[in-house]
Every structure is written in structure tokens, then in C-alpha cells.
Design a protein around this motif. Structure first.
Motif, PDB file in Angstrom:
ATOM      1  N   MET A 129      -7.076 -15.010  14.285  1.00 57.64           N
ATOM      2  CA  MET A 129      -6.117 -15.814  13.517  1.00 57.64           C
ATOM      3  C   MET A 129      -4.688 -15.475  13.950  1.00 57.64           C
ATOM      4  O   MET A 129      -4.355 -14.315  14.133  1.00 57.64           O
ATOM      5  CB  MET A 129      -6.281 -15.508  12.027  1.00 57.64           C
ATOM      6  CG  MET A 129      -5.562 -16.508  11.138  1.00 57.64           C
ATOM      7  SD  MET A 129      -5.709 -16.027   9.405  1.00 57.64           S
ATOM      8  CE  MET A 129      -4.212 -15.085   9.219  1.00 57.64           C
ATOM      9  N   ASN A 130      -3.870 -16.496  14.143  1.00 58.19           N
ATOM     10  CA  ASN A 130      -2.478 -16.274  14.521  1.00 58.19           C
ATOM     11  C   ASN A 130      -1.656 -15.894  13.302  1.00 58.19           C
ATOM     12  O   ASN A 130      -1.696 -16.588  12.281  1.00 58.19           O
ATOM     13  CB  ASN A 130      -1.876 -17.537  15.143  1.00 58.19           C
ATOM     14  CG  ASN A 130      -2.490 -17.841  16.485  1.00 58.19           C
ATOM     15  OD1 ASN A 130      -2.910 -16.931  17.181  1.00 58.19           O
ATOM     16  ND2 ASN A 130      -2.562 -19.113  16.837  1.00 58.19           N
ATOM     17  N   GLN A 131      -0.911 -14.798  13.422  1.00 60.93           N
ATOM     18  CA  GLN A 131       0.015 -14.418  12.350  1.00 60.93           C
ATOM     19  C   GLN A 131       1.345 -15.114  12.600  1.00 60.93           C
ATOM     20  O   GLN A 131       1.846 -15.110  13.715  1.00 60.93           O
ATOM     21  CB  GLN A 131       0.226 -12.901  12.348  1.00 60.93           C
ATOM     22  CG  GLN A 131      -0.988 -12.154  11.838  1.00 60.93           C
ATOM     23  CD  GLN A 131      -0.602 -10.799  11.301  1.00 60.93           C
ATOM     24  OE1 GLN A 131       0.405 -10.654  10.634  1.00 60.93           O
ATOM     25  NE2 GLN A 131      -1.414  -9.803  11.601  1.00 60.93           N
ATOM     26  N   GLN A 132       1.904 -15.722  11.578  1.00 60.87           N
ATOM     27  CA  GLN A 132       3.115 -16.525  11.760  1.00 60.87           C
ATOM     28  C   GLN A 132       4.370 -15.776  11.312  1.00 60.87           C
ATOM     29  O   GLN A 132       4.488 -15.351  10.170  1.00 60.87           O
ATOM     30  CB  GLN A 132       2.995 -17.834  10.951  1.00 60.87           C
ATOM     31  CG  GLN A 132       4.106 -18.829  11.238  1.00 60.87           C
ATOM     32  CD  GLN A 132       3.954 -19.504  12.596  1.00 60.87           C
ATOM     33  OE1 GLN A 132       2.914 -20.067  12.895  1.00 60.87           O
ATOM     34  NE2 GLN A 132       4.992 -19.445  13.407  1.00 60.87           N
ATOM     35  N   PHE A 133       5.266 -15.602  12.259  1.00 63.26           N
ATOM     36  CA  PHE A 133       6.611 -15.089  11.972  1.00 63.26           C
ATOM     37  C   PHE A 133       7.604 -16.014  12.645  1.00 63.26           C
ATOM     38  O   PHE A 133       7.250 -16.773  13.545  1.00 63.26           O
ATOM     39  CB  PHE A 133       6.795 -13.664  12.526  1.00 63.26           C
ATOM     40  CG  PHE A 133       5.980 -12.614  11.820  1.00 63.26           C
ATOM     41  CD1 PHE A 133       6.447 -12.023  10.649  1.00 63.26           C
ATOM     42  CD2 PHE A 133       4.749 -12.203  12.328  1.00 63.26           C
ATOM     43  CE1 PHE A 133       5.694 -11.050  10.000  1.00 63.26           C
ATOM     44  CE2 PHE A 133       4.000 -11.235  11.676  1.00 63.26           C
ATOM     45  CZ  PHE A 133       4.471 -10.662  10.505  1.00 63.26           C
ATOM     46  N   ASP A 134       8.850 -15.947  12.189  1.00 64.77           N
ATOM     47  CA  ASP A 134       9.908 -16.708  12.882  1.00 64.77           C
ATOM     48  C   ASP A 134      10.311 -15.984  14.167  1.00 64.77           C
ATOM     49  O   ASP A 134      10.568 -16.609  15.188  1.00 64.77           O
ATOM     50  CB  ASP A 134      11.145 -16.850  11.982  1.00 64.77           C
ATOM     51  CG  ASP A 134      10.834 -17.603  10.706  1.00 64.77           C
ATOM     52  OD1 ASP A 134      10.278 -18.704  10.800  1.00 64.77           O
ATOM     53  OD2 ASP A 134      11.129 -17.071   9.617  1.00 64.77           O
ATOM     54  N   ILE A 135      10.365 -14.659  14.058  1.00 64.43           N
ATOM     55  CA  ILE A 135      10.836 -13.846  15.186  1.00 64.43           C
ATOM     56  C   ILE A 135       9.958 -12.607  15.325  1.00 64.43           C
ATOM     57  O   ILE A 135       9.663 -11.933  14.331  1.00 64.43           O
ATOM     58  CB  ILE A 135      12.302 -13.403  14.965  1.00 64.43           C
ATOM     59  CG1 ILE A 135      13.229 -14.618  14.928  1.00 64.43           C
ATOM     60  CG2 ILE A 135      12.762 -12.430  16.054  1.00 64.43           C
ATOM     61  CD1 ILE A 135      14.625 -14.308  14.434  1.00 64.43           C
ATOM     62  N   LEU A 178      14.767 -15.544   7.342  1.00 64.68           N
ATOM     63  CA  LEU A 178      13.912 -15.429   8.526  1.00 64.68           C
ATOM     64  C   LEU A 178      12.835 -14.363   8.334  1.00 64.68           C
ATOM     65  O   LEU A 178      13.100 -13.284   7.802  1.00 64.68           O
ATOM     66  CB  LEU A 178      14.749 -15.088   9.758  1.00 64.68           C
ATOM     67  CG  LEU A 178      15.651 -16.205  10.302  1.00 64.68           C
ATOM     68  CD1 LEU A 178      16.482 -15.699  11.466  1.00 64.68           C
ATOM     69  CD2 LEU A 178      14.826 -17.419  10.733  1.00 64.68           C
ATOM     70  N   LYS A 179      11.639 -14.709   8.793  1.00 61.30           N
ATOM     71  CA  LYS A 179      10.518 -13.769   8.702  1.00 61.30           C
ATOM     72  C   LYS A 179      10.413 -13.044  10.047  1.00 61.30           C
ATOM     73  O   LYS A 179      10.131 -13.661  11.083  1.00 61.30           O
ATOM     74  CB  LYS A 179       9.236 -14.549   8.393  1.00 61.30           C
ATOM     75  CG  LYS A 179       8.132 -13.686   7.803  1.00 61.30           C
ATOM     76  CD  LYS A 179       6.944 -14.533   7.418  1.00 61.30           C
ATOM     77  CE  LYS A 179       5.795 -13.632   6.966  1.00 61.30           C
ATOM     78  NZ  LYS A 179       4.525 -14.362   6.871  1.00 61.30           N
ATOM     79  N   VAL A 180      10.675 -11.727  10.017  1.00 60.71           N
ATOM     80  CA  VAL A 180      10.796 -10.950  11.255  1.00 60.71           C
ATOM     81  C   VAL A 180       9.790  -9.794  11.255  1.00 60.71           C
ATOM     82  O   VAL A 180       9.586  -9.134  10.236  1.00 60.71           O
ATOM     83  CB  VAL A 180      12.229 -10.381  11.400  1.00 60.71           C
ATOM     84  CG1 VAL A 180      12.341  -9.475  12.623  1.00 60.71           C
ATOM     85  CG2 VAL A 180      13.250 -11.518  11.493  1.00 60.71           C
ATOM     86  N   ALA A 181       9.193  -9.556  12.435  1.00 58.84           N
ATOM     87  CA  ALA A 181       8.285  -8.411  12.592  1.00 58.84           C
ATOM     88  C   ALA A 181       8.665  -7.600  13.822  1.00 58.84           C
ATOM     89  O   ALA A 181       9.085  -8.157  14.841  1.00 58.84           O
ATOM     90  CB  ALA A 181       6.841  -8.880  12.711  1.00 58.84           C
ATOM     91  N   ILE A 182       8.524  -6.291  13.696  1.00 62.78           N
ATOM     92  CA  ILE A 182       8.689  -5.381  14.834  1.00 62.78           C
ATOM     93  C   ILE A 182       7.291  -4.916  15.243  1.00 62.78           C
ATOM     94  O   ILE A 182       6.527  -4.423  14.413  1.00 62.78           O
ATOM     95  CB  ILE A 182       9.538  -4.150  14.452  1.00 62.78           C
ATOM     96  CG1 ILE A 182      10.962  -4.558  14.068  1.00 62.78           C
ATOM     97  CG2 ILE A 182       9.570  -3.122  15.591  1.00 62.78           C
ATOM     98  CD1 ILE A 182      11.801  -3.415  13.471  1.00 62.78           C
ATOM     99  N   LEU A 183       6.961  -5.075  16.535  1.00 72.05           N
ATOM    100  CA  LEU A 183       5.679  -4.589  17.044  1.00 72.05           C
ATOM    101  C   LEU A 183       5.919  -3.305  17.844  1.00 72.05           C
ATOM    102  O   LEU A 183       6.722  -3.295  18.771  1.00 72.05           O
ATOM    103  CB  LEU A 183       5.015  -5.617  17.975  1.00 72.05           C
ATOM    104  CG  LEU A 183       4.769  -7.032  17.445  1.00 72.05           C
ATOM    105  CD1 LEU A 183       3.964  -7.830  18.467  1.00 72.05           C
ATOM    106  CD2 LEU A 183       4.039  -7.009  16.109  1.00 72.05           C
ATOM    107  N   GLU A 184       5.225  -2.244  17.483  1.00 70.25           N
ATOM    108  CA  GLU A 184       5.356  -0.960  18.196  1.00 70.25           C
ATOM    109  C   GLU A 184       3.981  -0.555  18.715  1.00 70.25           C
ATOM    110  O   GLU A 184       3.002  -0.550  17.965  1.00 70.25           O
ATOM    111  CB  GLU A 184       5.911   0.103  17.249  1.00 70.25           C
ATOM    112  CG  GLU A 184       5.797   1.537  17.723  1.00 70.25           C
ATOM    113  CD  GLU A 184       6.422   1.796  19.092  1.00 70.25           C
ATOM    114  OE1 GLU A 184       5.786   2.500  19.890  1.00 70.25           O
ATOM    115  OE2 GLU A 184       7.525   1.289  19.359  1.00 70.25           O
TER     116      GLU A 184
END
Length: 407
Positions: free
Chosen positions: A1-7, A30-36
Motif C-alpha cells: 500500500m502506498n503511504q501518502q505524504f505531500d513531501i 503540509l504532511k511531511v515525513a523524514i525517512l532514515e
């Protein structure tokens, strides 16, 4: 499933967090996620500056500040007029962190702990609702079109994300550079910067921990640096050496880290001036032992070592020095020749020269010139600085500019 964020911001380091926080402070919806990719975020912040985090440098004039960047000097002039060291101080003050200036211009949190900066960023992301997702190693990036809308698809081992805007703040991550090359971006081949010199030499073997102001030159090059030089168990370090390694990152790599340096232990003195001074000392201290006390701003241990290296025995009196011994001593003092065989790089100081070609970036926005809605922050691009808080300043400035560009 694709997770939806703006950025999506890839990279949970200094640049990634600073960019995310500034974006959401300007655009709260804005819906923002940091991927580490790792289990923990902000690891470089934690260990930088000996665990104190050298946040920036007290150089407040943009045209002066750019001079500390061997790569990126021209490109950073505009960005630094938008967000410079003074703005960094104000930003952290507004977020409850007071910084202090040390004698050499480096700036640290008053707490003397990098945890202060980490806590500041973690609290801000929590308060602003920014998702911080660890263990998310990016495997692929695609450009896709859905219902006439161009989106970025980011896949990790466990998740898929669809976003309109993608920001890469991954530092010197070869895997991400490879992905960008498939998108047509040119990557300047990375080589180490900010490293110490491995030197085995009897003159410095017994002197680890001795520090002095010196000028160092690399033979058969224009490379030259002045500053504190530290003798270590493996050779030489300190700002004079680290600066030289940054400015000479590519040249020294081409030499395979095998080269000769000349050290002027008296900084800017020349042979004639030093010989004259030594002759005066010969008259004034005729009956005293040459090696016992340094007449210059050198430690007695270093002075004694250079005296012995000049062919002058330990108990020799000043009056007994020959003309040749005086000349040899002057040469050791202002033109000591040392052979460098390799380098040592330390994790906390590790910086890479190389990254995305600067010609392919719009420095008004930090957006890719080749792909819309693809932005860069921090060391992923071919920008690096000498030690002293300048690499973090590039992270803050580029992050701020990305945030300013996103609507």
C-alpha cells in the motif's frame, strides 16, 4: 500500500530535520515525513564537535563566510545572503537554544552538549506532526504520472510512498548518488576531505600532544595552510593540516596520499631572519646549552627535538655552534621536510568532497534543474567546508532555502 505524504525528505540528519521543521513552520497544512535508513536519527549531530555539536561559526559576513568552502564558494554567496550564521543563531534562540562563541570563532550550545540540538529537533518534529520513520532504506525512486499529476514514488524495503515533492538530504550516500545518475544527474566522484596526515619521523615520534602555530606547504603544489598544528601518535593533525586536506582533497587523492610537506614551525619567519636571530642568541647565551630552553614560541620538547635533528648534541653550548649547525637549525625551524604516507579519517570529522554537480542545481531554491519538485539539502551536493561549524551552516542554509521555495 502506498503511504501518502505531500513531501518526503530522505535522510534523518541535520539537513533533513532542519528542512522538515522549516517547511512545516511555514506551511502547517503540509504532511511531511523524514525517512532514515538507520535505527537512529541525527547521529552525526550527536558525535560532532567531540559530542558538543559545532553548530556554526561566528563569521557573519556572507562574502567572508564563503571563503571557508573549498567547493561551493561561488554558489553559496546568494544562499548565505538569505540565511547566514547570524540567522542560525537567531533560529536556535527562537527555538530555546542559546549558542556561545569560543575563542577560535566556533559556536556551540551553551549546554556544551549535542543532545540539546537533538532534543530541539525531535521536539519540533513532534510538535509539528512531522513523521520520523526509521529503518527506511530507500531502494528505488521513480517519476510517475497519475491522472496528469507528476509524482515521485519512493520504495524502501518495507514501504512505498507517493509524494509531489521529494527532498534528498542523504549526505555522502553512494546508493542515492547512483539512483540520481539514472535520472541523468552528474555526480562528481567523491574523495575524502578533512583528514590527518600519517607521518613516521624520529623528530616527532616522542611528541604526541604537542601543538603549535605553523605554516604547512605541500611540495610541488600551491597548497599552503597556516594554523594550529597538532602532533599525534600517527603523525600530524590540527586545523593547519585539516584545512590543507580540505583544499587539497582532490590533489592529495591523485597523489594516493604519498607526498612531501614543508613545515615552518615559526609560522611566517624566513631563513635569513632566523639565522640572524640564532647568531644573536649565540652571542647572548654563549655559555648556555642550546637544547635546554626554546628561545621561540615552541614547546621545549619540540625545540629540543629540532636541535638534535640539526646535528647538535644535547649538551652543546651556544658558543660552540658552527656556521653549518646554525644553518641546519634554521632550516629545521622554517623548512622542516616530512614525508606523508597515507591519511587517517575519523568518523566524527568525516566529510566528503564530491556529490551532485553544482551546475545542475538552482541555488535560489536548491531544486534540481533537470527534474521539477526534486530538491537537495546538505552534503549530498558537491559542497564541503573546512572544520569549524561550516559544514553544518551549509546544512542549515540549504534546508532553509528549500523550505522557502516550497509552497
Amino acid at each position: 500500500m502506498n503511504q501518502q505524504f505531500d513531501i518526503i525528505i530522505v535522510g534523518g540528519g541535520a539537513a533533513g530535520f532542519f528542512t522538515a521543521i522549516n517547511i512545516v513552520e511555514k506551511n502547517p497544512k503540509l504532511k511531511v515525513a523524514i525517512l532514515e535508513r538507520g535505527a537512529d536519527v541525527l547521529q552525526k549531530v550527536r558525535i560532532s564537535g567531540g559530542g558538543r555539536c559545532n553548530v556554526t561559526h561566528a563569521c557573519f559576513e556572507p562574502n567572508e563566510l564563503v571563503k571557508f568552502y573549498p567547493r561551493g564558494e561561488k554558489e553559496l554567496r546568494g544562499p548565505f545572503h538569505q540565511f547566514s550564521s547570524g540567522d542560525t543563531i537567531e533560529w536556535f534562540e527562537n527555538h530555546g537554544i542559546e549558542l556561545k562563541i569560543e575563542a577560535d570563532g566556533r559556536m556551540f550550545p551553551v549546554s556544551n552538549s549535542s543532545q540539546t540540538i537533538i532534543d530541539c529537533f525531535l521536539q519540533a518534529t513532534q510538535k509539528l506532526g512531522i513523521a520520523v520513520l526509521t529503518g527506511q532504506s530507500v531502494q528505488s525512486i521513480f517519476n510517475i504520472e497519475i491522472a496528469d499529476q507528476k509524482l515521485w514514488k519512493v520504495e524502501t524495503q518495507t514501504e512505498k510512498y507517493l509524494v509531489e515533492k521529494l527532498i534528498l538530504a542523504t549526505g555522502s550516500n553512494p546508493k542515492i548518488w547512483e539512483m540520481l545518475q539514472t535520472f541523468g544527474h552528474a555526480v562528481v566522484n567523491p574523495v575524502p576531505s578533512l583528514f590527518t596526515f600519517n607521518i613516521k619521523d624520529s623528530r616527532i615520534k616522542e611528541l604526541p600532544g604537542v601543538a603549535t602555530l605553523a605554516t604547512v606547504k605541500v611540495k610541488d603544489s600551491k597548497l599552503e595552510s597556516t594554523g594550529p598544528l597538532l602532533i599525534t601518535h600517527w603523525g600530524m593533525s590540527g586545523p593547519a593540516i585539516l584545512k590543507l586536506s580540505a583544499w587539497g582533497a582532490r590533489i592529495l587523492n591523485d597523489k594516493n596520499y604519498q607526498f612531501t610537506i614543508f613545515v615552518n614551525w615559526l609560522n611566517d619567519a624566513d631563513q635569513e631572519k632566523v639565522e640572524k636571530k640564532l647568531k644573536e642568541l649565540k652571542q647572548e647565551h654563549a655559555k648556555k646549552s642550546v637544547s635546554k630552553k626554546s628561545p621561540f614560541e615552541l614547546t621545549n620538547r619540540l625545540w629540543e627535538s629540532l636541535v638534535l635533528a640539526s646535528g647538535i648534541e644535547a649538551e652543546t653550548k651556544w658558543a660552540d655552534l658552527s656556521k653549518l649547525q646554525l644553518q641546519n637549525l634554521a632550516s629545521q625551524l622554517i623548512n622542516g621536510t616530512f614525508q606523508v604516507n597515507g591519511k587517517s579519517t575519523f568518523k566524527e570529522e568525516f566529510v566528503t568532497a564530491g556529490g551532485i554537480d553544482l551546475k545542475e542545481i538552482n541555488f535560489k531554491t536548491m531544486e534540481s534543474k533537470l527534474h521539477n519538485n526534486l530538491y537537495f539539502a546538505g552534503e549530498i551536493v558537491n559542497i564541503d567546508a573546512i572544520t569549524g561549524g561550516f559544514n553544518f551552516q551549509n546544512a542549515w542554509t540549504s534546508g532553509f532555502i528549500v523550505a522557502n521555495a516550497i509552497k
